[in-house]
Design a protein around this motif. Structure first.
Motif, short mmCIF file in Angstrom:
data_model
loop_
_atom_site.label_atom_id
_atom_site.label_comp_id
_atom_site.label_asym_id
_atom_site.label_seq_id
_atom_site.Cartn_x
_atom_site.Cartn_y
_atom_site.Cartn_z
N LYS A 132 0.11 1.70 3.75
CA LYS A 132 -0.58 2.89 4.77
C LYS A 132 0.54 3.71 5.41
CE LYS A 132 -3.73 1.71 7.43
NZ LYS A 132 -4.42 0.81 8.48
N SER A 133 1.58 3.00 5.96
CA SER A 133 2.28 3.93 6.66
C SER A 133 3.22 4.81 5.70
CB SER A 133 3.42 2.69 7.58
OG SER A 133 4.22 2.34 6.43
N GLY A 134 3.27 4.59 4.41
CA GLY A 134 4.33 5.43 3.59
C GLY A 134 5.69 4.94 3.44
N LYS A 135 5.69 3.51 4.01
CA LYS A 135 7.14 3.14 4.01
C LYS A 135 7.40 2.16 2.78
CE LYS A 135 7.60 2.99 9.20
NZ LYS A 135 7.77 2.18 10.10
N ALA A 136 6.51 2.16 1.89
CA ALA A 136 6.48 1.36 0.65
C ALA A 136 7.39 2.06 -0.25
CB ALA A 136 5.07 1.01 0.04
N LYS A 137 8.42 1.24 -1.03
CA LYS A 137 9.21 1.97 -1.99
C LYS A 137 8.54 2.24 -3.22
CE LYS A 137 12.67 2.42 0.66
NZ LYS A 137 13.16 3.64 1.31
N ALA A 138 7.47 1.39 -3.44
CA ALA A 138 6.63 1.36 -4.84
C ALA A 138 5.36 0.79 -4.48
CB ALA A 138 7.61 0.47 -5.92
N VAL A 139 4.58 0.93 -5.41
CA VAL A 139 3.23 0.28 -5.75
C VAL A 139 2.72 0.06 -6.84
CG1 VAL A 139 1.88 2.54 -5.62
CG2 VAL A 139 0.69 0.52 -4.87
N ARG A 140 2.44 -1.27 -7.28
CA ARG A 140 2.06 -1.68 -8.37
C ARG A 140 0.60 -1.20 -9.09
NH1 ARG A 140 4.38 -6.68 -10.01
NH2 ARG A 140 5.74 -7.50 -8.24
N PHE A 141 0.65 -0.72 -10.10
CA PHE A 141 -0.61 -0.24 -10.82
C PHE A 141 -1.63 -1.01 -10.50
CE2 PHE A 141 2.00 2.77 -13.68
CZ PHE A 141 1.73 3.91 -12.80
N SER A 142 -1.54 -2.30 -10.45
CA SER A 142 -2.54 -3.37 -10.58
C SER A 142 -3.14 -3.11 -8.99
CB SER A 142 -2.16 -4.72 -10.90
OG SER A 142 -1.09 -5.11 -10.01
N THR A 143 -2.26 -2.94 -8.03
CA THR A 143 -2.68 -2.71 -6.59
C THR A 143 -3.31 -1.34 -6.39
OG1 THR A 143 -0.66 -4.13 -6.03
CG2 THR A 143 -1.87 -2.91 -4.42
N LEU A 144 -2.86 -0.70 -7.06
CA LEU A 144 -3.44 0.82 -6.98
C LEU A 144 -4.94 0.86 -7.54
CD1 LEU A 144 -3.36 3.53 -6.13
CD2 LEU A 144 -2.07 4.29 -8.23
N GLU A 145 -5.07 0.06 -8.83
CA GLU A 145 -6.19 -0.09 -9.40
C GLU A 145 -7.30 -0.73 -8.68
OE1 GLU A 145 -8.11 -1.95 -13.48
OE2 GLU A 145 -6.11 -1.99 -12.98
N ALA A 146 -6.87 -1.83 -7.66
CA ALA A 146 -7.60 -2.51 -6.98
C ALA A 146 -8.22 -1.91 -5.72
CB ALA A 146 -6.98 -3.98 -6.42
N ILE A 147 -7.15 -1.04 -5.23
CA ILE A 147 -7.87 -0.22 -4.06
C ILE A 147 -8.77 0.69 -4.53
CG2 ILE A 147 -6.73 1.59 -2.63
CD1 ILE A 147 -4.01 0.12 -2.48
N CYS A 148 -8.39 1.41 -5.82
CA CYS A 148 -9.41 2.39 -6.05
C CYS A 148 -10.68 1.91 -6.54
CB CYS A 148 -8.85 3.11 -7.51
SG CYS A 148 -7.62 4.33 -6.92
N LYS A 149 -10.75 0.75 -6.96
CA LYS A 149 -12.07 -0.10 -7.50
C LYS A 149 -12.73 -0.47 -6.14
CE LYS A 149 -11.36 -2.17 -11.77
NZ LYS A 149 -10.94 -3.42 -12.41
N ALA A 150 -11.99 -0.89 -4.98
CA ALA A 150 -12.44 -1.31 -3.84
C ALA A 150 -13.06 -0.05 -3.15
CB ALA A 150 -11.62 -1.87 -2.99
N LEU A 151 -12.55 1.07 -3.03
CA LEU A 151 -12.75 2.25 -2.23
C LEU A 151 -13.58 3.05 -2.89
CD1 LEU A 151 -9.42 2.78 -0.12
CD2 LEU A 151 -11.56 1.68 0.54
N ASP A 152 -13.73 2.93 -4.28
CA ASP A 152 -14.47 3.78 -5.22
C ASP A 152 -13.83 5.33 -5.32
OD1 ASP A 152 -16.40 4.63 -7.05
OD2 ASP A 152 -17.93 5.22 -5.34
N CYS A 153 -12.68 5.28 -5.61
CA CYS A 153 -12.00 6.69 -5.34
C CYS A 153 -10.99 6.45 -6.58
CB CYS A 153 -11.23 6.71 -4.14
SG CYS A 153 -9.97 5.62 -3.87
N GLN A 154 -10.32 7.59 -6.72
CA GLN A 154 -9.05 8.15 -7.58
C GLN A 154 -7.85 7.80 -6.82
OE1 GLN A 154 -9.79 8.71 -11.04
NE2 GLN A 154 -11.65 8.01 -10.62
N PRO A 155 -6.77 7.64 -7.56
CA PRO A 155 -5.35 7.67 -7.32
C PRO A 155 -5.26 9.02 -6.42
CG PRO A 155 -5.36 6.62 -9.36
CD PRO A 155 -6.69 7.35 -9.16
N ALA A 156 -5.43 9.88 -6.74
CA ALA A 156 -5.22 11.07 -6.20
C ALA A 156 -5.75 11.42 -4.79
CB ALA A 156 -5.62 12.51 -6.87
N ASP A 157 -7.18 10.62 -4.47
CA ASP A 157 -7.47 10.52 -3.28
C ASP A 157 -6.58 9.78 -2.25
OD1 ASP A 157 -9.72 11.75 -4.17
OD2 ASP A 157 -10.77 10.02 -4.99
N ILE A 158 -5.75 8.90 -2.68
CA ILE A 158 -5.06 8.17 -1.84
C ILE A 158 -3.52 8.85 -1.80
CG2 ILE A 158 -3.87 5.74 -1.82
CD1 ILE A 158 -6.59 4.97 -3.16
#
Length: 69
Positions: A36-62
């Motif tokens: 959330k803070s933007g301090k992450a150096k990377a994000v796994r696609f599986s984590t991004l996918e899980a976030i998008c599923k949970a929030l019913d959104c697209q990666p571009a929304d995040i």
């Protein structure tokens, strides 16, 4: 190059707390806070996918790309 993380915006739109999202996607609240803070150096696609599923959104929304001036 700047990648802006709009996870707080999506959480607010979905009326969900960070702790709840972390539990749904299976990561710690500390790791979610780093994302959330933007301090992450990377994000796994599986984590991004899980976030998008949970929030019913697209990666571009995040994630947003803003060109350096």
């Amino acid at each position: 190059m700047a990648i802006i993380v709009n996870l707080d915006v999506m959480l607010a739109k979905r009326k969900m707390r960070s702790k709840e999202l972390a539990a749904i996607i299976g990561i710690t609240t500390a790791n979610l806070s780093i994302l959330k803070s933007g301090k992450a150096k990377a994000v796994r696609f599986s984590t991004l996918e899980a976030i998008c599923k949970a929030l019913d959104c697209q990666p571009a929304d995040i994630l947003e790309f803003v060109e350096d001036s």
